[in-house]
Design an enzyme around this catalytic site. Structure first.
Site, short mmCIF file in Angstrom:
data_model
loop_
_atom_site.label_atom_id
_atom_site.label_comp_id
_atom_site.label_asym_id
_atom_site.label_seq_id
_atom_site.Cartn_x
_atom_site.Cartn_y
_atom_site.Cartn_z
N GLU A 1 48.76 39.51 46.05
CA GLU A 1 48.19 38.27 45.53
C GLU A 1 49.26 37.22 45.23
O GLU A 1 49.83 37.20 44.15
CB GLU A 1 47.40 38.55 44.24
CG GLU A 1 46.77 37.29 43.67
CD GLU A 1 46.04 37.50 42.35
OE1 GLU A 1 46.20 38.57 41.75
OE2 GLU A 1 45.34 36.57 41.92
N LYS B 1 44.90 38.83 48.64
CA LYS B 1 44.13 38.09 47.63
C LYS B 1 44.82 36.76 47.44
O LYS B 1 46.01 36.71 47.13
CB LYS B 1 44.09 38.88 46.32
CG LYS B 1 43.47 38.09 45.16
CD LYS B 1 43.04 39.00 44.03
CE LYS B 1 42.55 38.19 42.84
NZ LYS B 1 41.80 39.00 41.88
P1 13P Z 1 40.46 34.65 38.28
O1 13P Z 1 39.38 34.79 39.30
O2 13P Z 1 39.97 34.45 36.89
O3 13P Z 1 41.50 33.65 38.71
O4 13P Z 1 41.21 36.05 38.21
C1 13P Z 1 41.43 36.75 39.35
C2 13P Z 1 42.65 37.53 39.22
O5 13P Z 1 42.63 38.73 39.30
C3 13P Z 1 43.92 36.81 39.03
O6 13P Z 1 45.00 37.68 39.19
#
Ligand code: 13P
Length: 337
Positions: free
Chosen positions: A177, A219
């Site tokens: 991510e 992600k």
């Molecule tokens: P949000 O969808 O609240 O941004 O959180 C997702 C997430 O896991 C961020 O690391």
């Protein structure tokens, strides 16, 4: 590396009409979210709230996996059934956040690098034993004057790639991510350019570390104008620019691409995902891994009344279902109650 098992897990995470619920807030983030609603963020309150999310009846129709925090993976309901077991019993894959947070990047004011590699092999082995089958590591990238630096993109991509390799060795699907932060006055074009560069460097590092893309989930943030940008883009522009940027920079072998909500409203996160899936023609499933985008309305209900567990669960499952439809391009605003 058992690539077949990793592929099976990764494909199940992005099965048609399904996505991920993130409930892995660190204590610091959870404290902020709870405090905004007048709630105390102690272990028992976290267990009570997350317990209702984990147990929400019917969530499995649209939720393939939940990302837990270390504490949550070890907690149980009032009957003593562990949270990962409760999820498994309903066919929801338990996941675990394994980074230890974004820290200031040396010599680069305003930028962060995510830590957590020390001892990660041992932690992953324990998480696997506790039932986790995928993991998450979040890097944060800031757009600003002269930012992000190459140093920031390279340091974060390298850490993400080493984390991903360790995950695959341990039998966990890495969810990588790199989040480009929404805050700021930057344009959507700047976000497009930074997203493209971030992904390009990331996939080079993943290849260098030998990570199998078929057993990996990306992600990411959507391509959006900054939250204080004067020129807020329309729905179709956001959808087209995000899809185009992903297609140009994310290899087709990746098992799936999921979005974070990142401070968008719950409905915007759904509508935008839906619009992208209406465009279609992508080599990977495009779905969601929302935290606030799914949880926020349920947390508000529970904050108002801790006894209203059924109502909070219904609100949660409604948002999950709306996003499940958006993952197929079948959502419509008229479905909102
Ligand atoms: P949000 O969808 O609240 O941004 O959180 C997702 C997430 O896991 C961020 O690391």
């Amino acid at each position: 590396m058992d690539l077949e098992a990793l592929k099976a897990t990764a494909q199940a995470m992005v099965a048609p009409g399904k996505g991920i619920l993130a409930i892995d807030e660190s204590h610091g983030t959870c404290t902020k979210r709870f405090a905004a609603l007048g709630l105390e963020c102690d272990a028992e309150n976290r267990r009570a709230y997350r317990g209702l999310l984990v147990a929400a009846p019917g969530a499995e129709a649209a939720i393939s996996g939940m990302i837990l925090f270390d504490e949550t993976l070890r907690q149980s309901n009032d009957e003593g059934v562990s949270f990962p077991k409760l999820l498994e019993d309903r066919g929801i894959i338990p996941g675990i956040k394994v980074d230890t947070g974004a820290k200031d990047l040396a010599l680069h004011p305003g930028e962060k690098v995510t830590e957590g590699l020390d001892g990660l092999r041992e932690r992953l082995a324990e998480y696997y034993e506790l039932g986790a089958r995928f993991a998450k590591w979040r890097a944060v990238i800031t757009i600003g004057d002269e930012l992000p630096s190459q140093a920031c993109l390279m340091a974060n991509a390298h850490a993400l790639a080493r984390y991903a390799a360790l995950c695959q060795e341990a039998g966990l699907v890495p969810m990588v991510e790199p989040e480009i932060l929404l805050e700021g006055p930057h344009s959507i074009e700047a976000c497009y350019g930074t997203s493209a560069e971030t992904w390009e460097i990331l996939f080079k590092e993943l290849a260098a570390q030998g990570v199998a893309l078929e057993g990996l989930i990306l992600k990411t943030s959507m391509v959006l104008p900054g939250s204080t940008c004067d020129d807020q883009a329309d729905l179709l522009t956001i959808a087209e620019m995000t899809v185009n940027c992903l297609k140009a920079n994310v290899p087709a072998e990746v098992a799936g691409v999921v979005f974070l909500s990142g401070g968008q409203t719950a409905e915007d996160s759904t509508i935008r995902l839906n619009e992208m899936n209406k465009i279609g023609g992508m080599p990977w499933p495009l779905s969601f891994s929302y935290g606030r985008g799914i949880q926020a309305p349920a947390l508000q209900v529970w904050a108002r009344d801790h006894q209203a567990i059924g109502e909070a669960q219904n609100v949660l499952v409604h948002r999950a279902k709306m996003n499940g439809l958006a993952a197929k391009g079948e959502y419509d605003i008229s479905l909102e109650v």
